[in-house]
Design an enzyme around this catalytic site. Structure first.
Site, PDB file in Angstrom:
ATOM      1  N   PRO A   1       0.837  -1.203   0.000  1.00  0.00           N
ATOM      2  CA  PRO A   1       0.000   0.000   0.000  1.00  0.00           C
ATOM      3  C   PRO A   1       0.874   1.255   0.000  1.00  0.00           C
ATOM      4  O   PRO A   1       1.895   1.313   0.699  1.00  0.00           O
ATOM      5  CB  PRO A   1      -0.801  -0.120   1.297  1.00  0.00           C
ATOM      6  N   PHE A   2       0.447   2.264  -0.769  1.00  0.00           N
ATOM      7  CA  PHE A   2       1.266   3.465  -0.963  1.00  0.00           C
ATOM      8  C   PHE A   2       0.351   4.683  -0.934  1.00  0.00           C
ATOM      9  O   PHE A   2      -0.586   4.797  -1.715  1.00  0.00           O
ATOM     10  CB  PHE A   2       1.970   3.370  -2.316  1.00  0.00           C
TER      11      PHE A   2
ATOM     12  N   GLY B   1       1.282   8.752   0.394  1.00  0.00           N
ATOM     13  CA  GLY B   1       2.110   9.855  -0.087  1.00  0.00           C
ATOM     14  C   GLY B   1       3.551   9.459  -0.311  1.00  0.00           C
ATOM     15  O   GLY B   1       4.349  10.260  -0.805  1.00  0.00           O
ATOM     16  N   GLY B   2       3.925   8.241   0.073  1.00  0.00           N
ATOM     17  CA  GLY B   2       5.300   7.784  -0.124  1.00  0.00           C
ATOM     18  C   GLY B   2       6.305   8.478   0.756  1.00  0.00           C
ATOM     19  O   GLY B   2       7.475   8.601   0.386  1.00  0.00           O
TER      20      GLY B   2
ATOM     21  N   SER C   1       7.337   7.578   3.881  1.00  0.00           N
ATOM     22  CA  SER C   1       7.961   6.755   4.918  1.00  0.00           C
ATOM     23  C   SER C   1       9.465   6.992   4.991  1.00  0.00           C
ATOM     24  O   SER C   1      10.145   7.075   3.960  1.00  0.00           O
ATOM     25  CB  SER C   1       7.704   5.270   4.645  1.00  0.00           C
TER      26      SER C   1
ATOM     27  N   GLU D   1       0.597  -0.697   9.344  1.00  0.00           N
ATOM     28  CA  GLU D   1       1.575  -0.518   8.264  1.00  0.00           C
ATOM     29  C   GLU D   1       1.314  -1.416   7.054  1.00  0.00           C
ATOM     30  O   GLU D   1       2.246  -1.866   6.371  1.00  0.00           O
ATOM     31  CB  GLU D   1       2.996  -0.731   8.791  1.00  0.00           C
ATOM     32  N   GLY D   2       0.057  -1.683   6.761  1.00  0.00           N
ATOM     33  CA  GLY D   2      -0.283  -2.472   5.587  1.00  0.00           C
ATOM     34  C   GLY D   2      -0.201  -3.966   5.767  1.00  0.00           C
ATOM     35  O   GLY D   2      -0.552  -4.714   4.843  1.00  0.00           O
TER      36      GLY D   2
ATOM     37  N   ILE E   1      -6.072   0.189   4.363  1.00  0.00           N
ATOM     38  CA  ILE E   1      -7.021   1.161   4.906  1.00  0.00           C
ATOM     39  C   ILE E   1      -7.573   1.971   3.742  1.00  0.00           C
ATOM     40  O   ILE E   1      -6.807   2.610   3.009  1.00  0.00           O
ATOM     41  CB  ILE E   1      -6.339   2.074   5.938  1.00  0.00           C
TER      42      ILE E   1
ATOM     43  N   TYR F   1      13.545  13.984  19.391  1.00  0.00           N
ATOM     44  CA  TYR F   1      13.742  13.960  17.942  1.00  0.00           C
ATOM     45  C   TYR F   1      15.160  14.431  17.668  1.00  0.00           C
ATOM     46  O   TYR F   1      15.544  15.531  18.082  1.00  0.00           O
ATOM     47  CB  TYR F   1      12.731  14.880  17.266  1.00  0.00           C
TER      48      TYR F   1
END
Length: 548
Positions: A138-139, A141-142, A144, A271-272, A277, A469
């Site tokens: 599944p993709f 907005g790409g 990741s 996460e697929g 989804i 972060y």
């Protein structure tokens, strides 16, 4: 957050972030600073991405029968095997992904990219893939940064990427309940534009906001910069539809229920691996009419984070709070090329020695409300010796908050290694964990014969703890992926050994998969495998991600 919404930006180019003609320039002062930090003139290097025809693609094609079956579902124009489509879906936007893409390596590209129009077509595509032994990625907005969209085939005969961009739009709106249902392929800016027409907002603004989709937010349990006020995305989701190889699953939908374990929680962050989804129902909030911006300086990271802790535990948190350590503050000051009030405020900060900068934003229906909220927070800030700076400093930060991914493209062009990682822990462990991870990263670079800059900030705050972060900037060298791999491994070990979560909001993907058993235990992994086996007995869904 209250300004007019800009147009929805174009989708990212295959080699970087955003449109090809987007401004990626770094000021001369910024280039000079990086040169001093890294010990070599950064502007002497110019390594643009290769041209698309030079990208190396695997010589793999779908079997004719599989292609014909997919075409029968979505139409010829929506089964793409051209070089551009395959390269665009060869990876996400991590440092590893971008280095490989810019260098012309698309070995992890899918055999085909399929673009379904709706949930029914998704279901049919999954049946075809199961019948023809094709892995499905599944993709959205790409975006990741942990390998979540790598087109891994595992033991299957082939792999297709399922691009969900056609599952867009506002499906349903209940203004009384303040809930909205969106197609999973809607990107963040478009969702905000659709809600703004009803004077509503999600309040979800992660760094990936311009490109990421709502389905992706749910699948990775995203957290936006306003999480302190609006919540994480998993706090916002009330229901979701998940299409699996074994059928459709509709989970959630009530404001509260005691009907067994929450299956929605199983879907969020999946996460697929459990299916695709296809829509999410989220709660919306009134779009703020006023925002108050404040900036504060603290003598140390310990005092800055102690102030945030007091705000969280006294329930006086702003909607956005960000505390930078001394290193991040130092770099911010030296690279600031702004003028006017913001620059004067930064100059005042510089005079404090080695301070830590804190940015705070409050949203509300009017200026009186946000001013009152800010006033309620000031005793905690002053109790930890905070010094107030001009609000223009915070406004300047807010105006540039989505610019970092564009600057990263420029740094990659200059041969600079730049990547991020994140974690979270309890308040009592926050500063020691930050020190341990920074040391692990720095030592890894030193062992490689070079040096780096490690910047740290807190941007997601809870009653019991906060996130960390870290941004790492270093010399890429002749083996940039190996260098970063060694540093990331050292950082991940330090996180696990010193009591942090392996991921706070970047998700697990491939990069963190080996560390998930440390967090959930082997029994937890068995539970995840069992859930996946129930909905995907042939294990075609996003193999290699989240768990083995």
């Amino acid at each position: 957050m209250t300004s007019e919404l800009p147009p929805v930006p174009p989708r990212s180019v295959w080699w970087g972030w955003g449109a090809a003609d987007a401004d990626r320039s770094l000021s001369g002062a910024g280039l000079a600073l990086l040169g001093r930090e890294l010990g070599r003139p950064v502007d002497a290097v110019d390594e643009p991405p290769v041209d698309l025809p030079a990208v190396r693609l695997p010589d793999r094609l779908l079997a004719p029968s599989a292609r014909a079956a997919l075409t029968a579902v979505v139409g010829e124009e929506h089964v793409r095997t051209d070089a551009e489509a395959r390269v665009e879906h060869a990876g996400g936007k991590s440092y590893r992904d971008l280095v490989r893409a810019r260098g012309g390596d698309a070995d992890e590209a899918p055999d085909a990219v399929v673009l379904p129009a709706d949930a029914d077509q998704v279901a049919q595509v999954l049946r075809v893939c199961a019948e023809h032994d094709l892995a499905v990625v599944p993709f959205g907005g790409g975006t990741s940064v942990v390998g979540g969209v790598q087109a891994l085939r595992g033991d299957h005969a082939g792999v297709v990427t399922l691009d969900l961009r056609r599952l867009d739009g506002l499906v349903d709106l209940d203004p009384v309940s303040r809930t909205a249902t969106f197609g999973a392929g809607v990107r963040g800016p478009e969702a905000e534009r659709l809600l703004a027409a009803h004077d509503l907002t999600l309040g979800h603004f992660p760094q990936s906001f311009e490109q990421a989709t709502l389905g992706g937010f749910a699948a990775t349990r995203s957290s936006g910069q306003a999480s302190s006020g609006y919540g994480r995305f998993d706090d916002m989701v009330l229901a979701a539809t998940v299409v699996t190889p074994e059928g459709e699953l509709r989970v959630g939908g009530f404001p509260g229920t005691a009907a067994g374990p929450a299956l929605l929680d199983l879907v969020l962050g999946s996460e697929g691996r459990l299916g695709v989804i296809t829509d999410v129902t989220v709660r919306a909030r009134p779009r703020p009419a006023a925002t108050r911006h404040e900036a504060w300086a603290f003598a140390s990271f310990e005092e800055a984070t102690a102030a945030l802790r007091q705000l969280a535990q006294s329930r006086t948190l702003p909607d956005v709070c960000r505390a930078s350590d001394a290193e991040e503050t130092r770099v911010t000051l030296r690279m600031a090329g702004r003028s006017g009030a913001a620059l004067r405020g930064l100059t005042r900060l510089r005079r404090l020695g080695d301070p830590c900068l804190v940015i705070l934003l409050w949203d509300g229906p009017d200026s009186k409300t946000v001013d009152a909220r800010a006033a309620a927070a000031r005793p905690a800030l002053t109790a930890h010796h905070g010094r107030r700076l001009p609000g223009a400093v915070a406004r300047a930060w807010a105006a540039h908050r989505f610019g970092a991914p564009y600057l990263r493209d420029e740094l990659l062009r200059r041969g600079v290694l730049v990547e991020t990682l994140e974690t979270a822990t309890g308040w009592s462990n926050l500063v020691p964990l930050a020190a341990a991870v920074r040391t692990a990263i720095s030592d890894a670079f030193v062992a490689d014969g070079t040096r780096c800059v490690v910047q740290t900030h807190v941007s997601h705050v809870y009653e019991t703890g906060a996130s960390l972060y870290l941004t790492v900037i270093g010399e890429a060298g002749d083996d940039p992926l190996g260098r970063w791999g060694r540093a990331k491994e050292a950082a991940s070990r330090a996180i696990v050994e010193h009591g942090g979560t392996i991921t706070h909001h970047h998700a697990v993907g491939v990069d963190h998969r080996a560390y998930l058993p440390d967090e959930v235990g082997e029994l937890g992994i068995r539970l995840l495998r069992a859930a996946a086996g129930a909905v995907d007995p042939q294990a075609v869904m996003n193999p290699g991600k989240l768990f083995s």
